[in-house]
Design a protein around this motif. Structure first.
Motif, mmCIF file in Angstrom:
data_model
loop_
_atom_site.group_PDB
_atom_site.id
_atom_site.type_symbol
_atom_site.label_atom_id
_atom_site.label_comp_id
_atom_site.label_asym_id
_atom_site.label_seq_id
_atom_site.Cartn_x
_atom_site.Cartn_y
_atom_site.Cartn_z
ATOM 1 N N GLU A 28 14.168 -57.467 25.789
ATOM 2 C CA GLU A 28 15.308 -58.365 26.015
ATOM 3 C C GLU A 28 16.654 -57.675 25.757
ATOM 4 O O GLU A 28 17.610 -57.893 26.493
ATOM 5 N N ALA A 29 16.743 -56.902 24.676
ATOM 6 C CA ALA A 29 18.021 -56.265 24.308
ATOM 7 C C ALA A 29 18.169 -54.867 24.908
ATOM 8 O O ALA A 29 19.205 -54.235 24.744
ATOM 9 N N GLU A 30 17.122 -54.404 25.588
ATOM 10 C CA GLU A 30 17.123 -53.080 26.225
ATOM 11 C C GLU A 30 17.420 -51.978 25.204
ATOM 12 O O GLU A 30 18.345 -51.179 25.363
ATOM 13 N N VAL A 31 16.599 -51.984 24.135
ATOM 14 C CA VAL A 31 16.727 -50.999 23.057
ATOM 15 C C VAL A 31 15.342 -50.487 22.658
ATOM 16 O O VAL A 31 14.318 -51.030 23.084
ATOM 17 N N ARG A 32 15.341 -49.443 21.855
ATOM 18 C CA ARG A 32 14.121 -48.954 21.233
ATOM 19 C C ARG A 32 14.309 -49.124 19.735
ATOM 20 O O ARG A 32 15.350 -48.733 19.183
ATOM 21 N N LEU A 33 13.323 -49.742 19.071
ATOM 22 C CA LEU A 33 13.390 -49.944 17.623
ATOM 23 C C LEU A 33 12.430 -48.980 16.938
ATOM 24 O O LEU A 33 11.282 -48.851 17.342
ATOM 25 N N ASP A 34 12.921 -48.322 15.907
ATOM 26 C CA ASP A 34 12.071 -47.460 15.085
ATOM 27 C C ASP A 34 12.129 -48.044 13.677
ATOM 28 O O ASP A 34 13.157 -47.944 12.991
ATOM 29 N N ILE A 35 11.036 -48.714 13.286
ATOM 30 C CA ILE A 35 11.009 -49.455 12.029
ATOM 31 C C ILE A 35 10.268 -48.667 10.958
ATOM 32 O O ILE A 35 9.105 -48.292 11.142
ATOM 33 N N ASP A 36 10.940 -48.410 9.840
ATOM 34 C CA ASP A 36 10.322 -47.759 8.688
ATOM 35 C C ASP A 36 9.894 -48.869 7.740
ATOM 36 O O ASP A 36 10.716 -49.424 7.003
ATOM 37 N N SER A 37 8.604 -49.212 7.775
ATOM 38 C CA SER A 37 8.133 -50.336 6.975
ATOM 39 C C SER A 37 8.099 -50.024 5.480
ATOM 40 O O SER A 37 7.945 -50.918 4.667
ATOM 41 N N GLU A 38 8.280 -48.769 5.108
ATOM 42 C CA GLU A 38 8.313 -48.401 3.683
ATOM 43 C C GLU A 38 9.616 -48.851 3.028
ATOM 44 O O GLU A 38 9.615 -49.349 1.914
ATOM 45 N N ASN A 39 10.748 -48.652 3.718
ATOM 46 C CA ASN A 39 12.030 -48.977 3.088
ATOM 47 C C ASN A 39 12.849 -50.038 3.828
ATOM 48 O O ASN A 39 13.965 -50.345 3.424
ATOM 49 N N GLY A 40 12.330 -50.588 4.930
ATOM 50 C CA GLY A 40 13.035 -51.641 5.653
ATOM 51 C C GLY A 40 14.160 -51.146 6.543
ATOM 52 O O GLY A 40 14.974 -51.919 7.023
ATOM 53 N N SER A 41 14.191 -49.841 6.803
ATOM 54 C CA SER A 41 15.228 -49.273 7.650
ATOM 55 C C SER A 41 14.797 -49.379 9.122
ATOM 56 O O SER A 41 13.664 -49.063 9.466
#
Length: 185
Positions: A28-41
């Motif tokens: 929907e937002a035309e982005v790529r998300l890279d989620i670090d589930s260890e620190n919430g970044s």
């Protein structure tokens, strides 16, 4: 690329079951998300329309501040939609005062928060030490003013009257904005 940090207990909501929510936000937002589930970044990289991509950090922040993904995605439905945060902690003298102010914003049985939503058409969520709002600039401004009145100690009745007056003004000007189904309470 932009970076947003969200609370760890909201990472699962951002990712969604089997990555479904993350993929929907990316599409929907035309982005790529890279989620670090260890620190919430969360790293956000725009891969399409830059204007839509600019809304992605607020979508991620909104989910991080307690909004349901459907409500956060409303930010893409209209370029006027915006996300705003009121820091309850900044208005408090100490932890007990913060709890009391947060309780006043929620209201008995959640009534104050519900009235903010009903009378403005905005989505309002109280999570941690923040009050978040998703709506048009006018809706967000009204909610922010009402929240600041409560945080400054105004009686609930005075705030409810303010909200009703603003609701009637918006209705009179034909600016009433109806909430979309799926907003989180």
């Amino acid at each position: 690329m932009q970076h947003v940090k969200i609370p760890q207990d909201r990472i699962g909501v951002l990712i969604g079951e089997g990555g479904e929510t993350m993929r929907e936000i990316e599409a929907e937002a035309e982005v790529r998300l890279d989620i670090d589930s260890e620190n919430g970044s969360v790293a956000i990289d725009s891969v399409g329309d830059p204007v839509r991509g600019l809304k992605a950090p607020d979508i991620v922040r909104a989910i991080g501040r307690g909004f349901a993904p459907e409500a956060a995605l409303r930010l893409l439905e209209d370029e006027m939609m915006m996300f705003d945060l009121v820091d309850i902690d900044a208005a408090a003298r100490n932890k007990n005062d913060m709890k009391r102010k947060k309780g006043r914003l929620i209201g008995e049985g959640g009534r104050t928060r519900e009235l903010m939503e009903e009378l403005t058409g905005a989505d309002v969520v109280i999570y941690g030490s923040t009050l978040g709002t998703i709506g048009t600039p006018q809706q967000v401004d009204i909610v922010r003013t009402a929240a600041e009145m409560i945080l400054d100690g105004a009686p609930h009745g005075t705030v409810y009257s303010f909200l009703e007056d603003k609701h009637n003004e918006m209705k009179h000007k034909g600016m009433e904005y109806h909430r979309f189904p799926g907003g989180q309470s």
